[in-house]
Motif scaffolding. Sequence first.
Motif, short mmCIF file in Angstrom:
data_model
loop_
_atom_site.label_atom_id
_atom_site.label_comp_id
_atom_site.label_asym_id
_atom_site.label_seq_id
_atom_site.Cartn_x
_atom_site.Cartn_y
_atom_site.Cartn_z
N ILE A 93 1.53 6.17 9.77
CA ILE A 93 0.34 5.82 10.15
C ILE A 93 1.26 4.21 10.29
O ILE A 93 1.47 3.45 10.99
CB ILE A 93 -0.33 5.74 9.28
CG1 ILE A 93 -1.44 6.42 9.63
CG2 ILE A 93 -1.24 4.23 9.31
CD1 ILE A 93 -2.82 7.29 9.09
N ALA A 94 2.16 3.94 8.61
CA ALA A 94 2.61 2.69 8.45
C ALA A 94 3.73 2.01 10.04
O ALA A 94 4.12 2.87 10.02
CB ALA A 94 3.42 3.08 7.17
N PRO A 95 3.60 0.97 9.86
CA PRO A 95 4.22 0.45 10.74
C PRO A 95 5.78 0.43 10.33
O PRO A 95 6.41 0.60 9.71
CB PRO A 95 4.06 -1.22 10.90
CG PRO A 95 3.41 -1.50 9.31
CD PRO A 95 2.86 -0.22 9.28
N GLN A 96 6.91 0.28 11.91
CA GLN A 96 7.99 0.20 11.48
C GLN A 96 8.78 -0.12 10.02
O GLN A 96 8.49 -1.99 10.05
CB GLN A 96 8.91 -0.15 12.44
CG GLN A 96 10.26 0.76 12.98
CD GLN A 96 10.76 1.59 12.72
OE1 GLN A 96 10.00 2.51 13.12
NE2 GLN A 96 11.95 2.27 11.85
N GLY A 97 9.28 0.03 9.32
CA GLY A 97 9.85 -0.68 8.39
C GLY A 97 8.94 -0.87 6.84
O GLY A 97 10.03 -1.13 6.37
N ALA A 98 8.13 -0.12 7.28
CA ALA A 98 7.40 -0.04 5.80
C ALA A 98 8.02 1.04 4.82
O ALA A 98 8.92 2.00 5.46
CB ALA A 98 6.50 0.53 5.37
N THR A 99 8.39 0.62 3.45
CA THR A 99 9.02 1.09 2.71
C THR A 99 8.36 2.39 2.10
O THR A 99 6.36 1.91 1.88
CB THR A 99 10.05 0.80 1.69
OG1 THR A 99 9.22 -0.25 1.38
CG2 THR A 99 11.42 0.11 2.75
N THR A 100 8.61 3.13 1.22
CA THR A 100 7.71 4.04 0.42
C THR A 100 8.19 3.86 -0.71
O THR A 100 9.12 3.15 -0.83
CB THR A 100 8.12 5.92 0.66
OG1 THR A 100 9.17 6.57 0.54
CG2 THR A 100 7.80 5.99 2.46
N SER A 101 7.79 4.84 -1.92
CA SER A 101 7.90 4.61 -3.05
C SER A 101 9.57 4.90 -3.36
O SER A 101 10.26 4.84 -4.46
CB SER A 101 7.23 5.25 -3.86
OG SER A 101 7.39 6.18 -4.15
N PHE B 54 0.22 -1.36 0.39
CA PHE B 54 0.14 -0.48 -0.01
C PHE B 54 1.05 1.44 0.15
O PHE B 54 0.44 2.12 -1.10
CB PHE B 54 -0.93 0.02 1.22
CG PHE B 54 -1.70 1.14 1.38
CD1 PHE B 54 -3.49 1.45 0.77
CD2 PHE B 54 -1.34 2.07 2.07
CE1 PHE B 54 -3.62 2.16 0.97
CE2 PHE B 54 -2.42 3.00 2.26
CZ PHE B 54 -3.76 3.64 1.12
N VAL B 55 1.75 1.42 1.11
CA VAL B 55 2.66 2.43 1.40
C VAL B 55 3.62 2.54 -0.04
O VAL B 55 3.30 4.35 -0.46
CB VAL B 55 3.65 2.17 2.66
CG1 VAL B 55 4.36 3.36 2.19
CG2 VAL B 55 3.47 2.14 3.65
N PRO B 56 4.37 2.33 -1.48
CA PRO B 56 4.65 2.92 -1.69
C PRO B 56 3.90 3.72 -2.94
O PRO B 56 4.07 4.42 -4.38
CB PRO B 56 5.42 1.32 -2.51
CG PRO B 56 5.95 0.44 -1.19
CD PRO B 56 4.24 0.30 -0.81
N GLY B 57 2.21 2.64 -3.05
CA GLY B 57 1.12 3.50 -4.69
C GLY B 57 1.48 4.42 -3.93
O GLY B 57 0.65 5.31 -5.18
N VAL B 58 1.18 4.75 -2.48
CA VAL B 58 0.21 5.77 -2.30
C VAL B 58 1.46 7.26 -2.11
O VAL B 58 0.67 8.25 -2.39
CB VAL B 58 -0.64 6.15 -0.86
CG1 VAL B 58 -0.47 6.90 -0.31
CG2 VAL B 58 -1.62 4.72 -0.56
N THR B 59 2.56 6.57 -2.01
CA THR B 59 3.47 7.80 -1.71
C THR B 59 4.35 7.88 -2.99
O THR B 59 4.70 8.95 -3.28
CB THR B 59 4.91 7.68 -0.85
OG1 THR B 59 5.43 6.04 -1.11
CG2 THR B 59 3.98 7.07 0.64
N ALA B 60 3.98 6.95 -4.45
CA ALA B 60 4.16 8.00 -5.77
C ALA B 60 3.49 8.18 -6.46
O ALA B 60 4.18 9.62 -7.06
CB ALA B 60 4.62 6.34 -6.56
N LEU B 61 2.34 8.95 -5.68
CA LEU B 61 1.56 10.12 -5.95
C LEU B 61 2.64 11.26 -5.14
O LEU B 61 2.25 12.32 -6.23
CB LEU B 61 0.54 10.86 -5.66
CG LEU B 61 -0.56 9.57 -6.10
CD1 LEU B 61 -1.59 9.17 -5.30
CD2 LEU B 61 -0.31 9.20 -7.53
#
Length: 264
Positions: free
Chosen positions: A77-85, A61-68
Amino acid sequence: GLVGASVAWGPWAESGMAADEAVRSRLGRGGVRPLEPKAAVGILGSASGCFAVADVDWERFVPGVTALRASRLWDEIAPQGATTSEQVGGAVGLRDRLVGVVGVARRTMVTDVVRGQVAAVLGFADADGLDASKSFRDLGFDSLTAVEFRNALAAETGLKLPSTLVFDHPTPSALAEFLLGRLPDASPDEARDAGTELDRLEAALLALSAQEVARLRVTSRLQQLVKRLDGTSTDDGAAGISAKIEAATSDDIFDLIDNEIGTR
């Protein structure tokens, strides 16, 4: 006098739109899973105010959202370790694969990425046989797939892409051309070879409407170019005619006037 609650629910499992396999598959690719009804309803017993309830696969979810656009909201909100685009997808994906790739091979790689993302959002098993000159609309895109496609392609390329992407560049070939112009070159002094330029010209011409083709006189100009490449340009033809006239007799000239120009 009791405190109320306003809930923004994610998709529900077992019933409603999310029960449809195609919808569920599309949501899953975006990182949103259907809610288990019993667990979701149980949240109401301990919550109040305004809140959202969703079963999120953060790694998707996070990479797709932060791609914008970047957002501190997802950092919190995202837990530790979740990555961005910026940490996955394009930054360590397509850009790295393009290093050292030039000319036609570079264009082919970008086009294949576009075709692969088209196949993914439309639910095709693979991109084999997918016509890159066919419009996204004819391929089966709607408003939802257009957004999903834009998000996925932004994550893959690391580029900030407009919401009107598939409307501004209506075919995979035209879109690949656009992306090539946005992605960094393999090297600053890379020279474009003739094959690359022909591919670029082909993509640009195929994206034109019939009205634009007529207005720009594309067909006649291409025919003139072909003649020049074949060594049969109008200048050469004129030189040949001049030589014939110089060697012609008076009778030959009169025949030429009668046959080609006509008599009064």
